[in-house]
Design a protein around this motif. Sequence first.
Motif, PDB file in Angstrom:
ATOM      1  N   ALA A 198       0.769  -1.155  -0.154  1.00  0.00           N
ATOM      2  CA  ALA A 198      -0.017  -0.042   0.119  1.00  0.00           C
ATOM      3  C   ALA A 198       0.897   1.080  -0.013  1.00  0.00           C
ATOM      4  O   ALA A 198       0.581   2.379  -0.573  1.00  0.00           O
ATOM      5  CB  ALA A 198      -0.859  -0.082   1.294  1.00  0.00           C
ATOM      6  N   PHE A 254       0.062   5.209  -1.398  1.00  0.00           N
ATOM      7  CA  PHE A 254      -0.638   6.148  -0.463  1.00  0.00           C
ATOM      8  C   PHE A 254       0.233   7.007   0.531  1.00  0.00           C
ATOM      9  O   PHE A 254       1.231   6.041   0.912  1.00  0.00           O
ATOM     10  CB  PHE A 254      -1.549   5.354   0.297  1.00  0.00           C
ATOM     11  CG  PHE A 254      -2.392   4.434  -0.782  1.00  0.00           C
ATOM     12  CD1 PHE A 254      -3.182   4.875  -1.802  1.00  0.00           C
ATOM     13  CD2 PHE A 254      -2.947   3.339  -0.469  1.00  0.00           C
ATOM     14  CE1 PHE A 254      -3.939   4.103  -2.758  1.00  0.00           C
ATOM     15  CE2 PHE A 254      -3.605   2.402  -1.403  1.00  0.00           C
ATOM     16  CZ  PHE A 254      -4.050   2.975  -2.350  1.00  0.00           C
ATOM     17  N   PHE A 307      -3.758   5.852   4.810  1.00  0.00           N
ATOM     18  CA  PHE A 307      -4.673   5.038   4.642  1.00  0.00           C
ATOM     19  C   PHE A 307      -5.590   4.733   5.955  1.00  0.00           C
ATOM     20  O   PHE A 307      -5.371   5.345   7.058  1.00  0.00           O
ATOM     21  CB  PHE A 307      -3.929   3.535   4.515  1.00  0.00           C
ATOM     22  CG  PHE A 307      -3.184   2.970   5.789  1.00  0.00           C
ATOM     23  CD1 PHE A 307      -3.951   2.102   6.399  1.00  0.00           C
ATOM     24  CD2 PHE A 307      -2.037   3.295   6.127  1.00  0.00           C
ATOM     25  CE1 PHE A 307      -3.363   1.507   7.516  1.00  0.00           C
ATOM     26  CE2 PHE A 307      -1.367   3.019   7.197  1.00  0.00           C
ATOM     27  CZ  PHE A 307      -1.902   1.678   7.883  1.00  0.00           C
TER      28      PHE A 307
END
Length: 658
Positions: A284, A288, A291
């Motif tokens: 992730a 990003f 989150f």
Amino acid sequence: MRFTKPRHLLTGVSVPVSALRTAAGCGTGEFADLVALGEWCAGIGLDLIQILPVNDTGWNSSPYSALSAFALHPLYLRLSEIPGSRPFAHEIEAFREAAASARRLSYRDTLAFKLSIVERIFAANERQISGDRAFALWRAENPWVIPYGAFTALKKEREGAPWSSWPSPLRDPTPADIAAWHDAHKNECLLAAWTQFLLEGQLSAAARRLQQIGVSLKGDIPILMSEESVDVWASRRHFDPGSRAGAPPDMYSTEGQNWGFPVYDWKHLAEDRYGWWKGRLAQAAKFFHAFRIDHVLGFFRIWAIPRGETSGLLGRFAPAVPISRSQLAERGFDAGRIRWLSVPHTDGAALAVGLGADARRAAELYLDKVGGEELCNLKPALDSEQAIHALADPRELKGFLLSLHADRALLEAGGDSFLPSWYFESARSFQSLSDGEKSALRELARQSRARSEEIWERRGRELLAMIRDTTDMLVCAEDLGDVPDCVPRVLADLEILGLRIERWSRDYKSPGAPFIPPARYPRLSVCTPSVHDTSTLRAWWEEDPAERELFFAGLGASSPGVSGPCPPRLSRDLLEKVLEHCLSARSLLCVLQLQELLDLDGELWSEDPREDRINVPGTVADTNWTWRMPLTLEQLSERRQLAERIRAMAAPRRDRTA
């Protein structure tokens, strides 16, 4: 991506990627469209874009039903930017033009078209692709693509059949079985890997561009995985096969919720030093800056529902400190009394009232008499909601059996121990106890909960500290539901942002449960007037007159110009006041749904605000997950008055120190 400590309070917009429209988009929003959205945000003073999960969910349109914790969704691929797509340009453009005017996303048609084009591009360029050094290096750096590639190819070979129906050893494979099958079918597996290589490249490029223009990207990580996911298939030891996750009953769902997702085996995950979770976070972090942890309460304890149950009624929190048989015996509950509390009973009178003329037949088929008494229990083979639902009997009879099945005060918890059911005080067996017995059982239940909370705090602190320390992303938590007292304390200690949904942020301990002014929200929070699982502000305003009256009174106390009787519908000016009220929060981050912002423009005002809702939880409908912008981002960038209105609303937060 690295989240840089902000100097001012942040403002963002939330929208599903699928909802975006651009002139280049093909049937749905795509990763490349995030750049145009980011440029619009940067131009009006918004700091962040929040999206829903973008993991591969296969043919399930819910973004929270991930088939992989690592793989991205092919739906968001821009076909025209794939090397080798030129021979298919006419076909891609024809589909794009045909879909451009559609009000909603046609999920299956769009996904099928994109998968078809990618497969044909791959077939036409397979030799070049398989020899591409950049692609080979990417595969070596992402070992998750081996089980994912094998899983995807096997799914396709078996026309989407669930892995639980596959032949052995593919149904229950070892890592060696998966690697051997992958090596023997490398070409079939390569297509899935190449698709992911393309997706990661396009999302990474969009994220880098957003970073360059000063707009952060906030992702969403669902805590749970679909039972049909490659992760459950290939990493079985990380999951508990005997339970499914859900939520306990509440004011919105008296039977609770059964999400159907397997719960984690945290013991095995800990033995692996949480390598699977750390890898998921590292994936992730490629894209990003921040989150959202979906259902953060699950890191403290999960509502675990036994297999065979379809609702959440007979779930129990896990982990939990149970009540032992010896504790019950110390308070006067002998073996017969414990059975009375833990095994549901009925009698002839209740059968006659509930089933009338069908009582005798039902008793003969589905019940066992208890000794020579009038009392009966369900036959063991029917002691699950799934088994009762499968009966070919009238709805009334099955409803009676389901009520009987759920009517128990204590739930067996293994090891000769028990846990109180959610509605234990409403159970027929509890109601039959003496006042002294009721008090004793209530006290045991209280002690069980108190000792359980100690475990929940330790577990939550350990797991969330691991998550915080694994990544440079800003960690935000969705902390809604039956929130244990320890959760706010742990989140604050670890500097993890909680969630404040304005309509649900109320002081329930005060008379009338007044709304808490956003100015009193904690700094370590994300505030918002609505989310993907709620109605929009305009729809909420029209749903509950009593709620809006109370909210309007609180709004008037803090917002100049808000006075007089509460209107039955939101005007654009009043909508602006409500959004400004939310933007006045102390929260580090305030996020507004794109629908709310578009409603500030008279020409974009939806005729029916119910149509702007992203999802209605617990329902299956064509309107769930299919909302799309009513105009393209190029057209949105030309609406100067709307831009100025939003810029003026967001500006005060930039003057407030974070």
